[in-house]
Design an enzyme around this catalytic site. Structure first.
Site, short mmCIF file in Angstrom:
data_model
loop_
_atom_site.label_atom_id
_atom_site.label_comp_id
_atom_site.label_asym_id
_atom_site.label_seq_id
_atom_site.Cartn_x
_atom_site.Cartn_y
_atom_site.Cartn_z
N VAL A 135 74.64 -60.84 -69.85
CA VAL A 135 74.01 -60.19 -70.89
C VAL A 135 74.77 -58.95 -71.17
O VAL A 135 74.20 -58.31 -72.19
CB VAL A 135 72.56 -59.96 -70.53
N ASN A 182 65.68 -56.70 -67.58
CA ASN A 182 65.93 -56.00 -66.30
C ASN A 182 67.26 -55.97 -65.89
O ASN A 182 67.64 -55.26 -64.97
CB ASN A 182 64.87 -56.99 -65.40
N TYR A 240 75.06 -43.96 -66.61
CA TYR A 240 73.99 -45.01 -66.17
C TYR A 240 72.73 -44.27 -66.49
O TYR A 240 71.47 -44.93 -67.22
CB TYR A 240 73.94 -45.18 -64.77
N ALA A 241 72.46 -42.94 -66.28
CA ALA A 241 71.12 -42.28 -66.46
C ALA A 241 70.98 -42.23 -68.29
O ALA A 241 69.98 -42.45 -68.47
CB ALA A 241 71.13 -40.87 -66.12
N SER A 281 64.64 -46.15 -65.98
CA SER A 281 64.68 -45.65 -64.45
C SER A 281 64.37 -44.16 -64.64
O SER A 281 64.13 -43.23 -65.66
CB SER A 281 66.08 -45.42 -64.28
#
Ligand code: NAD
Length: 257
Positions: free
Chosen positions: A65, A91, A163-164, A149
């Site tokens: 994905v 997810n 990522y954050a 998150s």
């Protein structure tokens, strides 16, 4: 409790381990029609072995994905198999590596953002016509739920700025989609886990995990099984039909924003 999930068509990206697999199991036990996904067929086959005895109807779809063309194929294949989509769960995601600011390259940027941001946006984009049609046919809301998150709220650990940020991006995208698409009876919510005991933390030593755990008010990492019911709650029109644009934090008190 979630009786209205029986027979619902649920597509869950990145669902062959950890939070995604625990969530797929919970939906299968509720009698839903569940599509699991990974970029590796071997992982899908292993997960299918665990899912088959639980009930419902489960099928697997191999797709990476982080690539837009795979997102389109995934949605098409799921719809061909189940005839539509009632709930999409974005997810799939991961840290993608750690790099401080001065070590970030274009390749690293693309890798992390494609995995966590582009993936969710593109699977959602291709799912919207089907979610819209399912909401119209049933007269009930359909739903997009993404895995955000705690990092999206507090900035992430060392080397995890991208990522954050990708998770903060996702949180914000959801709120925009609420404004654009609530008219179609589609709801958009985020489940934002804290530190959950999955392969996500495989780069950490047991000592570091224990140390982080001791800083969490609950005194430990959470389990995937403790996160899964939040997705069921947000998927159920009966339970959450008037809830949209929300971020549900499942973090043992790690942070209460
Ligand atoms: P995990 O590594 O066990 O699960 C990741 C899943 O995504 C796996 O099934 C994997 O096969 C799949 N996947 C990875 N890349 C993919 C790709 N390109 N295409 C398709 N599938 C792909 O980790 P997890 O902890 O269960 O993570 C699930 C989600 O929860 C992620 O979005 C993660 O960012 C988020 N999250 C996890 C934590 C945590 O502490 N574990 C905390 C906050 C958020």
């Amino acid at each position: 409790m979630f009786n209205d999930l029986k027979g619902k068509r649920i597509l869950i990206t990145g669902s062959t381990s950890g939070i995604g697999l625990a969530t797929a199991k919970a939906f299968a036990r509720s009698g839903a029609k569940v599509g699991i996904n990974s970029y590796r067929e071997e992982s899908c086959l292993k997960a299918m072995e665990q899912l088959k005895p639980l009930g419902g109807e489960v099928a697997y779809f191999v797709a990476d994905v982080s690539k837009s063309e795979d997102c389109q194929t995934l949605v098409n294949d799921f719809v061909e198999r189940f005839g539509g989509i009632d709930v999409l769960i974005n997810n799939a995601g991961g840290l993608g590596g750690r790099n401080g600011l001065e070590a970030i390259t274009d390749e690293f940027y693309d890798h992390v953002m494609n995995l966590n941001a582009r993936s969710a946006m593109m699977v959602t984009k291709y799912s919207i016509p089907h979610l819209r049609a399912a909401a119209k046919a049933s007269g009930q809301t359909t739903s997009v739920i993404s895995s955000g998150s705690i990092a999206g709220r507090e900035g992430g650990g060392p080397g995890a700025s991208l990522y954050a940020s990708s998770k903060a991006w996702l949180h914000s995208m959801h709120r925009n989609w609420v404004k654009e698409l609530t008219k179609d009876n589609i709801r958009f919510n985020v489940v934002a886990p804290g530190s959950i005991d999955t392969a996500f933390h495989s780069d950490k030593s047991p000592e570091l995990i224990a140390k982080i755990g001791s800083t969490i008010p609950m005194g430990r990492f959470g389990t995937s099984e403790e996160v899964a019911p939040s997705y069921l709650f947000l998927a159920s029109h009966a339970c959450s039909g008037y809830i949209t644009g929300q971020i549900i934090d499942v973090n043992g008190g790690q942070m209460a924003p």
